[in-house]
Design an enzyme around this catalytic site. Structure first.
Site, mmCIF file in Angstrom:
data_model
loop_
_atom_site.group_PDB
_atom_site.id
_atom_site.type_symbol
_atom_site.label_atom_id
_atom_site.label_comp_id
_atom_site.label_asym_id
_atom_site.label_seq_id
_atom_site.Cartn_x
_atom_site.Cartn_y
_atom_site.Cartn_z
ATOM 1 N N SER A 109 0.841 -1.190 0.000
ATOM 2 C CA SER A 109 0.000 0.000 0.000
ATOM 3 C C SER A 109 0.878 1.241 0.000
ATOM 4 O O SER A 109 2.003 1.227 0.514
ATOM 5 C CB SER A 109 -0.897 0.012 1.239
ATOM 6 N N SER A 110 0.345 2.328 -0.529
ATOM 7 C CA SER A 110 1.080 3.600 -0.496
ATOM 8 C C SER A 110 1.189 4.155 0.916
ATOM 9 O O SER A 110 1.928 5.101 1.163
ATOM 10 C CB SER A 110 0.396 4.627 -1.405
ATOM 11 N N CYS A 111 0.463 3.555 1.864
ATOM 12 C CA CYS A 111 0.537 3.976 3.275
ATOM 13 C C CYS A 111 1.904 3.709 3.887
ATOM 14 O O CYS A 111 2.173 4.156 5.007
ATOM 15 C CB CYS A 111 -0.528 3.266 4.104
ATOM 16 N N TYR A 138 -1.380 0.123 10.051
ATOM 17 C CA TYR A 138 -1.512 -0.564 8.765
ATOM 18 C C TYR A 138 -0.240 -0.394 7.939
ATOM 19 O O TYR A 138 0.274 -1.355 7.340
ATOM 20 C CB TYR A 138 -2.713 0.006 8.018
ATOM 21 N N LYS A 142 2.429 -3.265 6.471
ATOM 22 C CA LYS A 142 2.770 -3.417 5.058
ATOM 23 C C LYS A 142 4.276 -3.265 4.826
ATOM 24 O O LYS A 142 4.851 -3.937 3.961
ATOM 25 C CB LYS A 142 1.991 -2.397 4.218
ATOM 26 N N HIS A 185 -13.057 3.045 2.030
ATOM 27 C CA HIS A 185 -12.172 4.098 1.538
ATOM 28 C C HIS A 185 -13.005 5.205 0.888
ATOM 29 O O HIS A 185 -14.219 5.099 0.760
ATOM 30 C CB HIS A 185 -11.172 3.521 0.533
#
Length: 327
Positions: A109-111, A138, A142, A185
């Site tokens: 994820s871009s998180c 989160y 990841k 989301h």
């Protein structure tokens, strides 16, 4: 015959990957798809995952299973987000290695990137700053998944011939998305909100935050194509575009839109003509989250589904799913 296990096949990304693999199979590729529902296999249970890999003996693993959600869900269930994702990643990656799986693709994820990462965010901005607090648990999970793949490659790549890769998608949307009123989301949340406003004749829709943050969105069918593209790359090509300690690849469109602009676009798709009101007392999250996708473009892949077409597709799916539930 190549046995491909897709973990998380019923989710938005996993189902899109399965659809694409099924098309390949119909075209004659020697593929055997392996899937298990959560009821059949709990990926957080180490012994269950071990038994599955021992019995099923997949050749390739695509790890698309995850516990995910929007700002509200991340704020409300931080323990769930870090624990469940860590357990799934650890169990699947380790048991894949134990079972002799040579090829694995982890979806992140871009998180993973710092809150104030340079824009667009390059792969090498990983671990250069603090994460956005609302999704830190989160994001950390990841990051751990990326480092799991890197570490197994470093320790066992040469001796066992394993090749575990990671792709980091930007914000995804499309068929099979989660449209829960609180835990979804931004795109599915807005689709549901505007659809309900049209259905009930509401004159205004209130949206969390100021509307000023910018976000990038990728249709899930594009993500599925990118995932298989990266998975199928020759090892030399993949390694030439990564590093032993920086082995993930960004996946996105390279284009961004403000939340306010996004809301207007979804309102138009849903046929809502009322007033859009923003609530700045609610959190905005990261100011910008644009992916640097230059590495993937250099390797030969670019997104093909524009935001307008993608939103229309997502809304059609939501309407059809709603009508089936209402029948």
């Amino acid at each position: 015959m190549t046995k491909i296990y897709v973990a998380g096949h019923s989710g938005m990304v996993g189902s899109a990957i399965v659809r694409l693999l099924q098309k390949r199979k119909q075209k004659g590729e020697p593929i055997e798809l392996l899937t298990r529902t959560h009821a059949e296999l709990d990926l957080t249970e180490q012994s269950a995952v071990r038994d599955f890999f021992s019995e099923a003996k997949p050749d390739v693993v695509i790890l698309a299973a995850a516990k995910a959600g929007g700002i509200h869900a991340n704020n409300t269930y931080p323990a769930d987000f870090i624990y469940l994702n860590l357990m799934m990643e650890c169990n699947v990656v380790h048991q894949a290695w134990m079972a002799g799986v040579k090829r694995l693709l982890f979806l992140g994820s871009s998180c993973i990137y710092p809150k104030f990462a340079p824009q667009p965010m390059p792969e090498d901005s990983l671990l250069t700053g603090t994460l956005e607090p609302t999704n830190e648990p989160y994001g950390i999970a990841k990051i751990a998944g990326i480092k799991l793949c890197e570490s197994y490659n470093r320790q066992y790549g040469a001796s066992h011939g394993i090749d575990y890769r990671s792709v980091m998608p930007t914000n995804l949307y499309g068929p099979n998305d989660n449209f829960h009123p609180e835990n979804s989301h931004v795109i599915p949340a807005l689709i549901r909100r505007f659809h309900e406003a049209v259905t009930t004749g509401a004159k205004e829709v209130v949206i969390w935050g100021s509307g000023k943050p910018y976000r990038e969105f990728l249709h899930v069918d594009d993500m599925a194509e990118a995932s298989l593209f990266v998975l199928d790359l020759p090892k030399q090509t993949y390694e030439a575009n990564t590093q032993p300690m920086l082995s993930h690849i960004n996946v996105g469109t390279g284009q961004e839109v403000s939340i306010a602009q996004l809301a207007e676009s979804i309102a138009q798709v849903a046929g809502f003509a009322g007033k859009i009101v923003f609530d700045p007392s609610k959190p905005d999250g990261t100011p910008r989250k644009l992916m640097d996708v230059s590495r993937l473009k250099q390797m030969g892949w670019s997104a093909r589904i524009g935001l307008k077409d993608g939103l229309e597709d997502a809304y059609r799916w939501y309407q059809q799913a709603n009508s089936v539930r209402s029948a």
